[in-house]
Design a protein around this motif. Structure first.
Motif, PDB file in Angstrom:
ATOM      1  N   ASP A 613       0.826  -1.209   0.000  1.00 16.01           N
ATOM      2  CA  ASP A 613       0.000   0.000   0.000  1.00 16.01           C
ATOM      3  C   ASP A 613       0.859   1.257   0.000  1.00 16.01           C
ATOM      4  O   ASP A 613       0.576   2.228  -0.706  1.00 16.01           O
ATOM      5  CB  ASP A 613      -0.922   0.012   1.217  1.00 16.01           C
ATOM      6  CG  ASP A 613      -1.917  -1.125   1.186  1.00 16.01           C
ATOM      7  OD1 ASP A 613      -2.505  -1.345   0.121  1.00 16.01           O
ATOM      8  OD2 ASP A 613      -2.102  -1.776   2.214  1.00 16.01           O
ATOM      9  N   LEU A 614       1.911   1.234   0.792  1.00 19.06           N
ATOM     10  CA  LEU A 614       2.801   2.393   0.843  1.00 19.06           C
ATOM     11  C   LEU A 614       3.517   2.571  -0.487  1.00 19.06           C
ATOM     12  O   LEU A 614       3.721   3.707  -0.950  1.00 19.06           O
ATOM     13  CB  LEU A 614       3.814   2.217   1.981  1.00 19.06           C
ATOM     14  CG  LEU A 614       3.210   2.194   3.396  1.00 19.06           C
ATOM     15  CD1 LEU A 614       4.276   1.823   4.420  1.00 19.06           C
ATOM     16  CD2 LEU A 614       2.584   3.533   3.745  1.00 19.06           C
ATOM     17  N   ASP A 615       3.908   1.465  -1.122  1.00 24.92           N
ATOM     18  CA  ASP A 615       4.542   1.556  -2.437  1.00 24.92           C
ATOM     19  C   ASP A 615       3.607   2.202  -3.458  1.00 24.92           C
ATOM     20  O   ASP A 615       4.021   2.998  -4.303  1.00 24.92           O
ATOM     21  CB  ASP A 615       4.951   0.165  -2.927  1.00 24.92           C
ATOM     22  CG  ASP A 615       6.158  -0.378  -2.160  1.00 24.92           C
ATOM     23  OD1 ASP A 615       6.850   0.430  -1.499  1.00 24.92           O
ATOM     24  OD2 ASP A 615       6.387  -1.601  -2.223  1.00 24.92           O
ATOM     25  N   LYS A 616       2.294   1.854  -3.338  1.00 24.26           N
ATOM     26  CA  LYS A 616       1.327   2.456  -4.260  1.00 24.26           C
ATOM     27  C   LYS A 616       1.208   3.959  -4.036  1.00 24.26           C
ATOM     28  O   LYS A 616       1.093   4.736  -4.980  1.00 24.26           O
ATOM     29  CB  LYS A 616      -0.039   1.795  -4.078  1.00 24.26           C
ATOM     30  CG  LYS A 616      -0.126   0.372  -4.591  1.00 24.26           C
ATOM     31  CD  LYS A 616      -1.512  -0.198  -4.347  1.00 24.26           C
ATOM     32  CE  LYS A 616      -1.592  -1.644  -4.804  1.00 24.26           C
ATOM     33  NZ  LYS A 616      -2.945  -2.228  -4.544  1.00 24.26           N
ATOM     34  N   LEU A 617       1.227   4.364  -2.765  1.00 26.24           N
ATOM     35  CA  LEU A 617       1.096   5.795  -2.466  1.00 26.24           C
ATOM     36  C   LEU A 617       2.243   6.590  -3.073  1.00 26.24           C
ATOM     37  O   LEU A 617       2.055   7.711  -3.534  1.00 26.24           O
ATOM     38  CB  LEU A 617       1.056   6.001  -0.950  1.00 26.24           C
ATOM     39  CG  LEU A 617      -0.170   5.474  -0.208  1.00 26.24           C
ATOM     40  CD1 LEU A 617      -0.019   5.726   1.289  1.00 26.24           C
ATOM     41  CD2 LEU A 617      -1.438   6.137  -0.718  1.00 26.24           C
ATOM     42  N   PHE A 618       3.437   5.992  -3.056  1.00 23.91           N
ATOM     43  CA  PHE A 618       4.603   6.706  -3.568  1.00 23.91           C
ATOM     44  C   PHE A 618       4.991   6.270  -4.975  1.00 23.91           C
ATOM     45  O   PHE A 618       6.060   6.623  -5.468  1.00 23.91           O
ATOM     46  CB  PHE A 618       5.793   6.489  -2.607  1.00 23.91           C
ATOM     47  CG  PHE A 618       5.597   7.164  -1.281  1.00 23.91           C
ATOM     48  CD1 PHE A 618       5.863   8.520  -1.127  1.00 23.91           C
ATOM     49  CD2 PHE A 618       5.106   6.455  -0.192  1.00 23.91           C
ATOM     50  CE1 PHE A 618       5.667   9.145   0.098  1.00 23.91           C
ATOM     51  CE2 PHE A 618       4.897   7.087   1.033  1.00 23.91           C
ATOM     52  CZ  PHE A 618       5.181   8.433   1.180  1.00 23.91           C
ATOM     53  N   MET A 619       4.114   5.471  -5.621  1.00 21.87           N
ATOM     54  CA  MET A 619       4.292   5.042  -7.009  1.00 21.87           C
ATOM     55  C   MET A 619       5.618   4.323  -7.230  1.00 21.87           C
ATOM     56  O   MET A 619       6.252   4.452  -8.277  1.00 21.87           O
ATOM     57  CB  MET A 619       4.191   6.247  -7.964  1.00 21.87           C
ATOM     58  CG  MET A 619       2.873   6.970  -7.905  1.00 21.87           C
ATOM     59  SD  MET A 619       2.749   8.327  -9.082  1.00 21.87           S
ATOM     60  CE  MET A 619       1.127   8.941  -8.722  1.00 21.87           C
ATOM     61  N   ARG A 620       6.037   3.557  -6.226  1.00 22.18           N
ATOM     62  CA  ARG A 620       7.266   2.794  -6.369  1.00 22.18           C
ATOM     63  C   ARG A 620       7.028   1.604  -7.291  1.00 22.18           C
ATOM     64  O   ARG A 620       5.992   0.967  -7.250  1.00 22.18           O
ATOM     65  CB  ARG A 620       7.749   2.301  -5.012  1.00 22.18           C
ATOM     66  CG  ARG A 620       8.245   3.418  -4.096  1.00 22.18           C
ATOM     67  CD  ARG A 620       8.608   2.870  -2.727  1.00 22.18           C
ATOM     68  NE  ARG A 620       9.662   1.869  -2.787  1.00 22.18           N
ATOM     69  CZ  ARG A 620      10.963   2.138  -2.750  1.00 22.18           C
ATOM     70  NH1 ARG A 620      11.373   3.401  -2.666  1.00 22.18           N
ATOM     71  NH2 ARG A 620      11.861   1.177  -2.802  1.00 22.18           N
ATOM     72  N   GLY A 621       8.012   1.325  -8.134  1.00 18.20           N
ATOM     73  CA  GLY A 621       7.915   0.185  -9.031  1.00 18.20           C
ATOM     74  C   GLY A 621       7.200   0.486 -10.328  1.00 18.20           C
ATOM     75  O   GLY A 621       6.973  -0.415 -11.137  1.00 18.20           O
ATOM     76  N   ARG A 622       6.804   1.745 -10.528  1.00 12.71           N
ATOM     77  CA  ARG A 622       6.115   2.097 -11.786  1.00 12.71           C
ATOM     78  C   ARG A 622       7.090   2.693 -12.789  1.00 12.71           C
ATOM     79  O   ARG A 622       8.046   3.351 -12.408  1.00 12.71           O
ATOM     80  CB  ARG A 622       5.000   3.111 -11.496  1.00 12.71           C
ATOM     81  CG  ARG A 622       3.888   2.527 -10.658  1.00 12.71           C
ATOM     82  CD  ARG A 622       2.726   3.503 -10.573  1.00 12.71           C
ATOM     83  NE  ARG A 622       1.663   2.982  -9.719  1.00 12.71           N
ATOM     84  CZ  ARG A 622       0.526   3.612  -9.499  1.00 12.71           C
ATOM     85  NH1 ARG A 622       0.275   4.787 -10.071  1.00 12.71           N
ATOM     86  NH2 ARG A 622      -0.392   3.081  -8.710  1.00 12.71           N
TER      87      ARG A 622
END
Length: 622
Positions: A613-622
């Motif tokens: 969820d935190l990765d999604k908030l910070f758009m990590r991995g995109r």
């Protein structure tokens, strides 16, 4: 002043006894059966479902006052029996007293159609399989004539109360009457998900429910909000069965408008059943909030009497106490099993991370058998990096800051956790992880194996104190803490009288209050569990509960309100700075406390944000 000349009305005693005309008898019966358009819809739907309908079409005009049409695809009525269908006390549902005492059909009194026909224009059209055409009968004249129509029965009711205008004046607005009709239709739809329903109002389709599973039908009728915040129930004990869906305490409502209870497929309003469900929620739902639920009780028909009222909405149980206890414990067990899931719902699945086994093993603490849940709202919307405090308040259901600063009772935080960040193995051992710090003096931020845990420290501590005090009060072993310096305060005559009247109850609760003068009270001792609380505020709150409910009720049926008052007044307050050791102590006590995922008002105490969820908030991995 002259007397007014008038013809005296004969008294009942001077009138001869006569048999009432059939029409008047039917209209008297209609007064009990046909209260409003919704009553007509209910009776017609019950007849249609009893006839084996798989599809129902309901058409309403002007809230049902102008017209009500219910069409089904059931078995139909033989032509020669159509006149009997409109005769009072004529029915195909029962034949004897034995059948009445074990009735499973929704209708059985044989009054509905005759009562409706006496206060409205009614046409009944029916056709059985193999018949060359349908046949219609006029409810007023009894004339039969061929008609168009498929297999099944259609009842067309027009101009309700056309011949009793006084009754019509008591009806409400069109939208209000339509709302009542729609509520009746929803009940039938919830009771029979295996039947399709289509609803029209003033020529416009307003609802359409296809054949579905019970869970799908509940979602369609009550909406996604209920679907995302309920718990499935499936309990069996001997001949009793309870199934359905209980809403989470965190999804409670300000009105009791989503409470549906069915007994053998019949919607009922029963004080016994309502009390049983409410009692099951008492530990997690207080104040003027109402749980939402759709529950189906199944039992042998001989154990319940449905012939209590003409509306058939009331029932009487042969073993009322046994039914109450079964329902109470079934709902309570469901809520207890779900506790600790961090707000988990039936629709949302737990995080995909590896399972957690707390260090204390599989105890009664529900946290030991549930993995923290990722809240659906956080998955659906992106949050700004700088999240305002008000947004966190909304997430935890907080209306306003808790109140003034108060010291945390030392006894409540006796257990100390490791203040340093634990290694991965330690994080797996503790479901709520280890504290990182505080946010605005309100929330604890902790790290566990899944990611970030947010804890409302007041709500969490409130639940811990509530459970501790409940156990002590239940054992009648409330430890007392004498105050080194008694706390005195001004008291009004009512408070003085309450102290003198309820000394025994106060002592049982662990309070020692003394009357120093007609206007002064002194607090000399309080429960040891609440050491450090504001003694004056606590004493006033307890006296208010005693005054409102009485001493005996406070210790029995109103015990939960009292415990909620004590816990809320004593829990750690907003802006109270805690050390890491104190925060970890609170987390460990949460893991060891039943229902620690909710405070006693039904608000959640913690939420989980996974690394994903935190990765999604910070758009990590995109």
């Amino acid at each position: 002043m002259s007397a007014v000349n008038s013809t005296p009305i004969p008294t009942v005693a001077t009138r001869e006894i006569r048999v009432l005309p059939d029409q008047l008898i039917s209209q008297i019966a209609a007064g009990e059966v046909v209260e409003r358009p919704a009553s007509v819809v209910k009776e017609l739907l019950e007849n249609a479902l009893d006839a084996g309908a798989a599809q129902l079409q309901i058409k309403l005009d002007e809230g049902g006052v102008r017209r009500i049409v219910v069409a089904d695809d059931g078995g139909g009525i033989p032509v020669e029996q159509l006149p009997l269908a409109l005769t009072r006390h004529a029915t195909s549902k029962i034949r004897s007293l034995d059948e009445l005492e074990s009735v499973l059909s929704l209708g059985f009194r044989g009054e509905a159609l005759a009562s409706i026909a006496s206060v409205a224009q009614l046409t009944l059209t029916s056709r059985q399989q193999g018949a060359p055409h349908a046949t219609a009968i006029d409810g007023h004249t009894g004339v039969l004539q061929p008609a168009a129509g498929g297999v099944g029965t259609t009842v067309d009711v027009r101009d309700l109360y056309f011949n009793t205008p006084a009754r019509r004046k008591f009806l409400k607005s069109e939208q209000t009457e339509f709302g009542h009709c729609l509520d009746v239709i929803r009940r039938s739809a919830l009771a029979r998900p295996d039947v399709a329903f289509s609803v029209q109002h003033n020529g416009r389709v307003v609802e359409h429910w296809n054949i579905a599973t019970p869970a799908q039908r509940v979602t369609r009728v009550l909406g996604e909000a209920f679907a995302d915040a309920h718990l499935p129930i499936d309990e069996q004990a001997a001949e009793l069965g309870l199934r359905g869906f209980a809403g989470l305490p965190t999804a409670s409502r300000g009105r009791a408008d989503q409470q549906y209870f069915f007994v053998n497929g019949r919607f009922v309003r029963d004080k016994l059943l309502t009390h049983a469900v409410r009692a099951a929620y008492e530990d997690v739902l207080h104040g003027e909030r109402f749980p939402a639920y759709v529950l189906y009780l199944e039992l042998p028909p001989q154990l319940v009497d449905v012939n209590v009222h003409p509306s058939k909405i009331e029932v009487r149980f042969r073993d009322a106490r046994g039914i109450h206890q079964f329902v109470f414990h079934a709902v309570q067990r469901t809520l207890a099993r779900a506790a600790g899931a961090g707000g988990a719902t039936h629709a949302a699945q737990p995080a995909a991370a590896g399972g957690l086994e707390p260090a204390y093993g599989k105890s009664a603490n529900p946290l030991s058998s549930h993995r923290p849940w990722v809240p659906q709202p956080m998955q659906q919307r992106a949050l700004p990096v700088a999240q305002p405090l008000a947004a966190y308040d909304a997430l935890f259901g907080r209306a306003a800051p808790i109140g003034p600063t108060a010291d945390i009772p030392p006894a409540a935080l006796a257990e100390r956790g490791d203040s340093a960040l634990a290694n991965a193995a330690d994080q797996h051992a503790q479901p709520l992880g280890f504290a990182l710090g505080q946010l605005h003096g309100i929330y604890i931020l902790a790290q566990n194996a899944q990611g970030l845990v947010l804890v409302d420290m007041h709500a969490a501590h409130e639940r811990i104190l509530y459970e501790q005090f409940k156990q002590a009060l239940g054992a009648r072993e409330v430890p007392v803490q004498p105050l080194l310096i008694p706390v005195t305060f001004f008291a009004d005559p009512v408070e003085i009288g309450t102290v003198e009247e309820h000394r025994d109850t106060l002592a049982a609760l662990g309070f020692d209050l003394a009357v120093l003068s007609p206007t002064t009270l002194a607090v000399r001792a309080i429960p040891a569990l609440l050491d450090g609380a504001d003694a004056q505020a606590l004493a006033r709150a307890v006296l208010a509960d005693l005054r409102n409910y009485g001493g005996s009720r406070v210790l029995t049926e109103r015990q939960h309100e009292l415990l909620g008052t004590l816990a809320c007044h004593s829990a750690v307050r907003a802006n109270r700075r805690l050390t890491l050791e104190e925060m970890n102590g609170l987390l460990r006590q949460m893991e060891a406390t039943e229902r620690a995922d909710q405070c006693n008002h039904g608000r959640p105490t913690w939420y989980q944000l996974t690394l994903a969820d935190l990765d999604k908030l910070f758009m990590r991995g995109r």
